[in-house]
Every structure is written in C-alpha cells, then in structure tokens.
Enzyme design. Structure first.
Site, PDB file in Angstrom:
ATOM      1  N   SER A  85      38.796  -6.136  14.263  1.00  0.00           N
ATOM      2  CA  SER A  85      37.928  -7.124  14.908  1.00  0.00           C
ATOM      3  C   SER A  85      36.456  -6.887  14.570  1.00  0.00           C
ATOM      4  O   SER A  85      35.733  -7.820  14.196  1.00  0.00           O
ATOM      5  CB  SER A  85      38.102  -7.050  16.425  1.00  0.00           C
ATOM      6  N   GLY A  86      35.984  -5.639  14.705  1.00  0.00           N
ATOM      7  CA  GLY A  86      34.578  -5.331  14.473  1.00  0.00           C
ATOM      8  C   GLY A  86      34.207  -5.498  13.004  1.00  0.00           C
ATOM      9  O   GLY A  86      33.162  -6.074  12.673  1.00  0.00           O
ATOM     10  N   THR A 119      43.822  -3.188  15.274  1.00  0.00           N
ATOM     11  CA  THR A 119      44.681  -2.877  16.423  1.00  0.00           C
ATOM     12  C   THR A 119      44.915  -4.113  17.284  1.00  0.00           C
ATOM     13  O   THR A 119      46.047  -4.403  17.675  1.00  0.00           O
ATOM     14  CB  THR A 119      44.028  -1.773  17.283  1.00  0.00           C
ATOM     15  N   CYS A 120      43.860  -4.840  17.578  1.00  0.00           N
ATOM     16  CA  CYS A 120      43.969  -5.955  18.527  1.00  0.00           C
ATOM     17  C   CYS A 120      45.021  -6.957  18.090  1.00  0.00           C
ATOM     18  O   CYS A 120      45.896  -7.332  18.868  1.00  0.00           O
ATOM     19  CB  CYS A 120      42.606  -6.624  18.667  1.00  0.00           C
ATOM     20  N   CYS A 147      46.065  -6.076  21.728  1.00  0.00           N
ATOM     21  CA  CYS A 147      45.858  -7.221  22.643  1.00  0.00           C
ATOM     22  C   CYS A 147      46.804  -8.395  22.408  1.00  0.00           C
ATOM     23  O   CYS A 147      47.393  -8.910  23.366  1.00  0.00           O
ATOM     24  CB  CYS A 147      44.433  -7.747  22.498  1.00  0.00           C
ATOM     25  N   LYS A 185      50.683  -7.635  22.761  1.00  0.00           N
ATOM     26  CA  LYS A 185      50.857  -7.213  24.172  1.00  0.00           C
ATOM     27  C   LYS A 185      50.794  -8.416  25.103  1.00  0.00           C
ATOM     28  O   LYS A 185      51.619  -8.575  26.001  1.00  0.00           O
ATOM     29  CB  LYS A 185      49.771  -6.190  24.502  1.00  0.00           C
ATOM     30  N   TYR A 217      45.139   1.797  30.795  1.00  0.00           N
ATOM     31  CA  TYR A 217      45.420   0.397  30.480  1.00  0.00           C
ATOM     32  C   TYR A 217      46.815   0.232  29.855  1.00  0.00           C
ATOM     33  O   TYR A 217      47.603  -0.573  30.299  1.00  0.00           O
ATOM     34  CB  TYR A 217      44.455  -0.091  29.392  1.00  0.00           C
ATOM     35  N   GLU A 265      50.064  -1.503  31.551  1.00  0.00           N
ATOM     36  CA  GLU A 265      50.466  -2.824  31.051  1.00  0.00           C
ATOM     37  C   GLU A 265      51.917  -2.800  30.586  1.00  0.00           C
ATOM     38  O   GLU A 265      52.705  -3.694  30.916  1.00  0.00           O
ATOM     39  CB  GLU A 265      49.541  -3.267  29.913  1.00  0.00           C
ATOM     40  N   ARG A 299      49.025  12.152  35.768  1.00  0.00           N
ATOM     41  CA  ARG A 299      48.639  13.519  36.151  1.00  0.00           C
ATOM     42  C   ARG A 299      47.793  13.560  37.408  1.00  0.00           C
ATOM     43  O   ARG A 299      47.701  14.581  38.074  1.00  0.00           O
ATOM     44  CB  ARG A 299      47.927  14.223  34.995  1.00  0.00           C
ATOM     45  N   ARG A 352      28.354  -8.062  15.068  1.00  0.00           N
ATOM     46  CA  ARG A 352      27.455  -9.205  14.814  1.00  0.00           C
ATOM     47  C   ARG A 352      25.994  -8.799  15.012  1.00  0.00           C
ATOM     48  O   ARG A 352      25.116  -9.244  14.268  1.00  0.00           O
ATOM     49  CB  ARG A 352      27.832 -10.367  15.725  1.00  0.00           C
ATOM     50  N   ALA A 384      39.826  -6.845  31.642  1.00  0.00           N
ATOM     51  CA  ALA A 384      41.031  -7.152  32.425  1.00  0.00           C
ATOM     52  C   ALA A 384      42.133  -6.184  32.071  1.00  0.00           C
ATOM     53  O   ALA A 384      42.158  -5.634  30.973  1.00  0.00           O
ATOM     54  CB  ALA A 384      41.491  -8.573  32.142  1.00  0.00           C
ATOM     55  N   HIS A 412      38.855 -26.855  45.539  1.00  0.00           N
ATOM     56  CA  HIS A 412      39.892 -26.714  46.563  1.00  0.00           C
ATOM     57  C   HIS A 412      41.124 -27.529  46.228  1.00  0.00           C
ATOM     58  O   HIS A 412      40.988 -28.665  45.799  1.00  0.00           O
ATOM     59  CB  HIS A 412      39.329 -27.166  47.914  1.00  0.00           C
ATOM     60  N   GLU A 437      38.164 -20.185  44.584  1.00  0.00           N
ATOM     61  CA  GLU A 437      37.130 -20.634  45.535  1.00  0.00           C
ATOM     62  C   GLU A 437      36.773 -19.536  46.536  1.00  0.00           C
ATOM     63  O   GLU A 437      35.688 -19.560  47.133  1.00  0.00           O
ATOM     64  CB  GLU A 437      37.552 -21.916  46.266  1.00  0.00           C
TER      65      GLU A 437
HETATM   66  P1  NDP Z   1      43.238   5.357  28.815  1.00  0.00           P
HETATM   67  O1  NDP Z   1      42.129   6.236  28.433  1.00  0.00           O
HETATM   68  O2  NDP Z   1      42.963   4.057  29.468  1.00  0.00           O
HETATM   69  O3  NDP Z   1      44.270   6.145  29.748  1.00  0.00           O
HETATM   70  C1  NDP Z   1      44.828   7.359  29.357  1.00  0.00           C
HETATM   71  C2  NDP Z   1      45.778   7.848  30.423  1.00  0.00           C
HETATM   72  O4  NDP Z   1      46.407   9.034  29.980  1.00  0.00           O
HETATM   73  C3  NDP Z   1      45.095   8.180  31.736  1.00  0.00           C
HETATM   74  O5  NDP Z   1      45.968   7.875  32.791  1.00  0.00           O
HETATM   75  C4  NDP Z   1      44.894   9.705  31.632  1.00  0.00           C
HETATM   76  O6  NDP Z   1      44.879  10.348  32.888  1.00  0.00           O
HETATM   77  C5  NDP Z   1      46.154  10.097  30.880  1.00  0.00           C
HETATM   78  N1  NDP Z   1      46.023  11.325  30.101  1.00  0.00           N
HETATM   79  C6  NDP Z   1      45.136  11.585  29.122  1.00  0.00           C
HETATM   80  N2  NDP Z   1      45.377  12.796  28.581  1.00  0.00           N
HETATM   81  C7  NDP Z   1      46.440  13.301  29.225  1.00  0.00           C
HETATM   82  C8  NDP Z   1      47.171  14.512  29.136  1.00  0.00           C
HETATM   83  N3  NDP Z   1      46.858  15.452  28.231  1.00  0.00           N
HETATM   84  N4  NDP Z   1      48.216  14.702  29.980  1.00  0.00           N
HETATM   85  C9  NDP Z   1      48.543  13.759  30.879  1.00  0.00           C
HETATM   86  N5  NDP Z   1      47.887  12.590  31.034  1.00  0.00           N
HETATM   87  C10 NDP Z   1      46.850  12.370  30.214  1.00  0.00           C
HETATM   88  O7  NDP Z   1      44.066   5.178  27.469  1.00  0.00           O
HETATM   89  P2  NDP Z   1      45.115   4.108  26.983  1.00  0.00           P
HETATM   90  O8  NDP Z   1      45.881   4.815  25.928  1.00  0.00           O
HETATM   91  O9  NDP Z   1      45.869   3.507  28.117  1.00  0.00           O
HETATM   92  O10 NDP Z   1      44.193   2.972  26.350  1.00  0.00           O
HETATM   93  C11 NDP Z   1      43.231   3.314  25.355  1.00  0.00           C
HETATM   94  C12 NDP Z   1      42.085   2.332  25.355  1.00  0.00           C
HETATM   95  O11 NDP Z   1      42.511   1.095  24.816  1.00  0.00           O
HETATM   96  C13 NDP Z   1      41.523   1.998  26.719  1.00  0.00           C
HETATM   97  O12 NDP Z   1      40.555   2.901  27.122  1.00  0.00           O
HETATM   98  C14 NDP Z   1      40.960   0.622  26.508  1.00  0.00           C
HETATM   99  O13 NDP Z   1      39.632   0.721  26.142  1.00  0.00           O
HETATM  100  C15 NDP Z   1      41.782   0.036  25.386  1.00  0.00           C
HETATM  101  N6  NDP Z   1      42.706  -0.974  25.909  1.00  0.00           N
HETATM  102  C16 NDP Z   1      42.226  -2.092  26.541  1.00  0.00           C
HETATM  103  C17 NDP Z   1      43.096  -3.044  27.048  1.00  0.00           C
HETATM  104  C18 NDP Z   1      42.568  -4.230  27.759  1.00  0.00           C
HETATM  105  O14 NDP Z   1      41.375  -4.503  27.680  1.00  0.00           O
HETATM  106  N7  NDP Z   1      43.388  -4.974  28.508  1.00  0.00           N
HETATM  107  C19 NDP Z   1      44.540  -2.889  26.924  1.00  0.00           C
HETATM  108  C20 NDP Z   1      44.936  -1.680  26.271  1.00  0.00           C
HETATM  109  C21 NDP Z   1      44.039  -0.769  25.788  1.00  0.00           C
HETATM  110  P3  NDP Z   1      43.540  10.499  33.743  1.00  0.00           P
HETATM  111  O15 NDP Z   1      43.260   9.163  34.348  1.00  0.00           O
HETATM  112  O16 NDP Z   1      43.892  11.525  34.746  1.00  0.00           O
HETATM  113  O17 NDP Z   1      42.491  10.937  32.786  1.00  0.00           O
END
Ligand code: NDP
Length: 450
Positions: free
Chosen positions: A14-15, A41-42, A47, A50, A176, A180, A197, A320, A342, A439, A444
């Site tokens: 995308s970028g 990726t997107c 995205c 998914k 995320y 999802e 965790r 951009r 979201a 409404h 609303e």
């Molecule tokens: P996230 O960073 O959102 O979440 C990672 C998860 O893994 C957290 O729950 C974290 O726990 C856990 N975790 C990390 N390391 C360990 C470990 N060693 N042991 C156990 N648990 C661990 O990553 P995602 O992979 O879900 O998504 C990556 C990115 O992709 C997002 O940050 C987002 O920016 C983007 N994305 C956006 C979407 C959207 O806009 N709808 C959809 C999908 C992805 P803890 O919370 O405790 O740190």
C-alpha cells in the site's frame, strides 16, 4: 550523476504503490520492486481477504435474526473451499488492478527482490539499478517468538489458504489479528480457544471497549484462556497440542489441525543490504524523521517497516506526504493525531482519539467528562437476540472538545469514520449536541448522549 530512475521503491504494498504513483504524477521516473504479489500485506494476506472472510462469518447471525422477522428458518452450510477459492480470486483481481494502475502511471515494475549495494545502487534480481532517491516500503512479517514447537503454528499469512477447514483451532495472541480470526472462525462453527498472556485482549484500546468485546466473544462461544504462558507446541497424530501455564497450573489444549500464532508483527528487513548504507534502525525498525527520512540523505522509508502506526491508510498517507515533499515541491508530513481504527471482530469495534486512560493521564480525572450509552440495537429486538452496542465519548472539560470516541457494535467502523472527521476538525460536545440525529439509527446516539 545520472541515475536509471529518479525514485526506486522497494516493496509494492500500500505505502510503496501510493508513493510511486504520486511521484510519477509529478513527472518523476519511478520503478517499484516487488518479489511477490503487488498489493502487499493488506491486499494479499491482510485487510482485504480478512474482511471478506468476516462478511462470510456474519451470515449465521443474520439467518438467526431472519426468523424473528418471520422468515422460515434458514438451513445453510458454509462451503469453506468455495469461500477460500472466491476470496483468493478477488485478491488476484485486485493484483491485476494494481498492475494496471502502475502501468497507467508509467511506473516500471521489477518482479524481483531488491537489495542495497550502496546508497544509490540496488541489486534487483541480479540486475544492477541506480536511483537518485530510494524508498523502503517493505512492510512487516509475523513474529514467531522462541516458543518450543512454534513452527507447528501457522500465521495469518497461511490462514487464507487453509484447507480443509479446521474443526478446532487454538489462537495464540489477543491483538487485532488473534481477535479478528477468533471471531471469524467461531462464527462459522470452528471450536476456538484463544490464549492470551494478560487478562485482557486488545491492549491499547479503551478499557470499556476491551471489556465489552471480550465478554461478547466469550458469550458467543470462544474459550479464552487468560494469564497464560505458552510453554510449547507439539505435533501429534491428531493435530497440535498447545501447552500453557496458567494461574491454575498447566493445561494442554488440542487443536485438530492447526494453531494460529498472532503474536505481533516485525519489519521485514532480511536480506535488504541495509548494512551497505547509513540507514539506522531503532528497536528493529527503520528509524525515520517526520518526513520519513532515514539517516542516509537519499533514502526514505514508510509503512510497517518503520513501525510507527501499522495501518494501511497510514502507510498510504506517509507515502503520499513523502512524494509531495520530495517530488511535488510541497513540505508535507503525516499527522498521527486522531487516526481512526477498527477491529473487525464480532461485535466490531472502532475508535478515534484518546482512550479514557490516555485522557486522564493528559488532563487528570477532573479534566474530562465521560459519556456512555449501552443499548440493544433495534435490529435485534424482534429476534430477541441479546446483542448490545456500546458508545462512549470523552470530552475535555475546559475546551468542551470531544477528544475520544469509541464504539462496539454493528457498523462501528462505518460510524466512527464519520465521527473521526468531527474530532479531526476540533468539534466540541456542543457541536455534537447541535447536530440532528438520523432516526432511527444507532449512530444518532453519538449526538444525543447527555
Ligand atoms: P498485536 O501487536 O496487535 O497483538 C499481539 C498479541 O500477541 C498481543 O495480545 C500480545 O500480548 C501477544 N504477544 C506478543 N508477544 C507474545 C509472546 N511472546 N507470548 C505471548 N503473547 C504475546 O499484533 P497482531 O499480530 O494481532 O497484529 C499486528 C498489527 O497488524 C497490529 O498492530 C495492527 O497494526 C495491524 N492490524 C490491523 C488490523 C486492523 O486495522 N483491523 C487488523 C490486523 C492487523 P500483550 O497484549 O500482552 O502484549
């Protein structure tokens, strides 16, 4: 010194594509290298596929609700193979569109891996190419922490081609991606166990939002194991066994086919030859300033490889802004304030601005007012389905400005997108109150909260 190109973009996501097209519009001679499929990726494994799978997963709720409106019960089975095939066909269609867009913009595409030889020279699939400016837009890749047996887990990269459909799946991670996919798979009848965790999913989101989604996910049948440390994965004849240590001791969860590791993502910098330039890293990501400039004056970076705010529209905006500044005679940076986002869980969540905790940290508890509304949306009344929508506004008392808007419920992403314009333009609570509601609608509520 003359170069083959004015701009060479490494990475056709995308970028990268947004930057290349914008620079080409200004008359720059531009090339993009992408060793896999255009769209990044997107489009290919994020995205887009998914969201299509999310749409597929929401039909059972609609079927159930239909009966409440007098429709005869719907008996329908999901053909997983058809879904996967059709989703991938749509991705291929989009790949073609990207190819044509770049072609129409006169951007040269190299279907090859690019690697720095020096700050102006790249090895592109064995060919030496030079460029005045180079943009790194290589994106990210899933993290695989050193958990014994982690190689037995798939990542979100593989889930879009998973055949056959798993019957039982263990999802590691409460971010995320984990949330999802837990919802998508649960809604289509897969038995889902999600291991996190900490005590709560979706770190960084407003506490009310986290609590509301987590409770709804559990009610919908997802088994959540919290405060759990994954100690190992083991392949067995029947599938994969995931071992965890929890506050209650050890547990072993059996997944029929696979477990999905959604434990975060990291910049994809392998074999890029960065060491042949002065580009610096910070915490494993490419270090850039607000103009996306690296420590090497002619090299820039945008998107997930800079680990600023890892969202597609952010990468596009960064790209951009870079092209406008470097090729369009403007001076533009990306603003990271009030970026809406979201989570396409069921129920869906969307948010813009500060969380309650962030607002308290900034203005103090007495400096803000919280407005909350939790209700059953009209759609669910006739079928008597106990689904709830939660809306929340955070207002800065002194200025009356709305500094945070959060929602869990149907169409949250669609609704918060509009609310984000209000926050971006500095709307006050009085402005919200003066806006006439549509409404009957759920949206609303945002202009009627008292
Ligand atoms: P996230 O960073 O959102 O979440 C990672 C998860 O893994 C957290 O729950 C974290 O726990 C856990 N975790 C990390 N390391 C360990 C470990 N060693 N042991 C156990 N648990 C661990 O990553 P995602 O992979 O879900 O998504 C990556 C990115 O992709 C997002 O940050 C987002 O920016 C983007 N994305 C956006 C979407 C959207 O806009 N709808 C959809 C999908 C992805 P803890 O919370 O405790 O740190």
């Amino acid at each position: 010194m003359s170069y083959d190109f004015d701009l060479f973009v490494i990475g056709g996501g995308s970028g990268g594509i947004a930057s290349a097209r914008r620079a080409a519009q200004y008359g720059a001679r531009v090339a993009v290298a992408e060793s896999w499929q255009l769209g990044g990726t997107c489009v290919n494994r994020g995205c887009v596929p998914k969201k299509l799978m999310m749409y597929a997963s929401r039909f059972p709720i609609k079927f159930e609700a239909a009966v409440g409106y007098g429709w005869s019960p719907v008996q329908s089975e999901l053909d997983w193979d058809t879904l996967i095939t059709r989703v991938n066909a749509e991705v291929a269609r989009l790949n073609g569109i990207y190819e044509r867009m770049l072609d129409n913009s006169k951007v040269t595409v190299f279907e090859a891996h690019a690697r720095f030889i020096d700050a102006h020279t790249l090895d592109v699939g064995g060919q030496t190419v030079t460029a005045d400016k180079i943009l790194i837009a290589v994106g990210g890749t899933p993290v695989r922490p050193p958990i014994p047996g982690i190689e037995h887990a798939i990542t979100s990269d593989e889930i879009f081609n998973l055949r056959p459909r798993p019957e039982r799946i263990v999802i590691l991670g409460g971010g995320y991606i984990g949330c999802e996919f837990a919802c998508i798979l649960n809604q289509i009848g897969v038995e889902v166990t999600q291991i996190i965790r900490s005590g709560q999913i979706l770190r960084g989101f407003d506490e009310d939002i986290r609590t509301e989604i987590q409770a709804a996910m559990e009610v919908s049948g997802i088994r959540m194991i919290t405060h759990a440390e994954v100690t190992g994965l083991e392949k067995t004849d029947g599938g994969v066994t995931v071992s965890v240590t929890t506050q209650d001791g050890e547990a072993h969860i059996v997944a029929d086919a696979v477990s999905l590791a959604a434990l975060g993502r990291k910049p994809k910098l392998d074999n890029l030859g960065i060491e042949n330039t002065k580009v610096e890293l910070a915490a494993g990501a490419i270090a850039v300033d607000e103009y996306s400039r690296t420590a090497e004056p002619n090299i820039f970076a945008v998107g997930d490889c800079t680990d600023r705010m890892n969202l597609t529209p952010v990468a596009i905006n960064e790209g951009r802004a870079f092209a406008d500044t470097e090729f369009g005679g403007q001076s533009r940076t990306m603003s990271y304030e009030n970026v809406p986002t979201a989570v396409f869980t069921t129920p869906e969540a969307a948010t813009v601005g500060l969380t309650e905790a962030e607002a308290i940290a900034k203005y103090g508890e007495d400096g803000i007012t919280i407005y909350r509304s939790r209700f059953r949306p009209m759609f669910y009344t006739l079928p008597n389905i106990p689904a709830k929508t939660l809306m929340k506004l955070i207002v800065h008392k002194e200025s009356d400005r709305v500094i945070g808007a959060h929602m869990v419920g149907d169409d949250a992403a669609e609704i918060i997108q509009g609310v984000a314009i209000a926050l971006k333009t500095g709307a006050t609570k009085a402005n919200f109150d003066a806006t006439v509601g549509i409404h009957p609608s759920a949206a609303e509520e945002f202009v009627t909260m008292r």
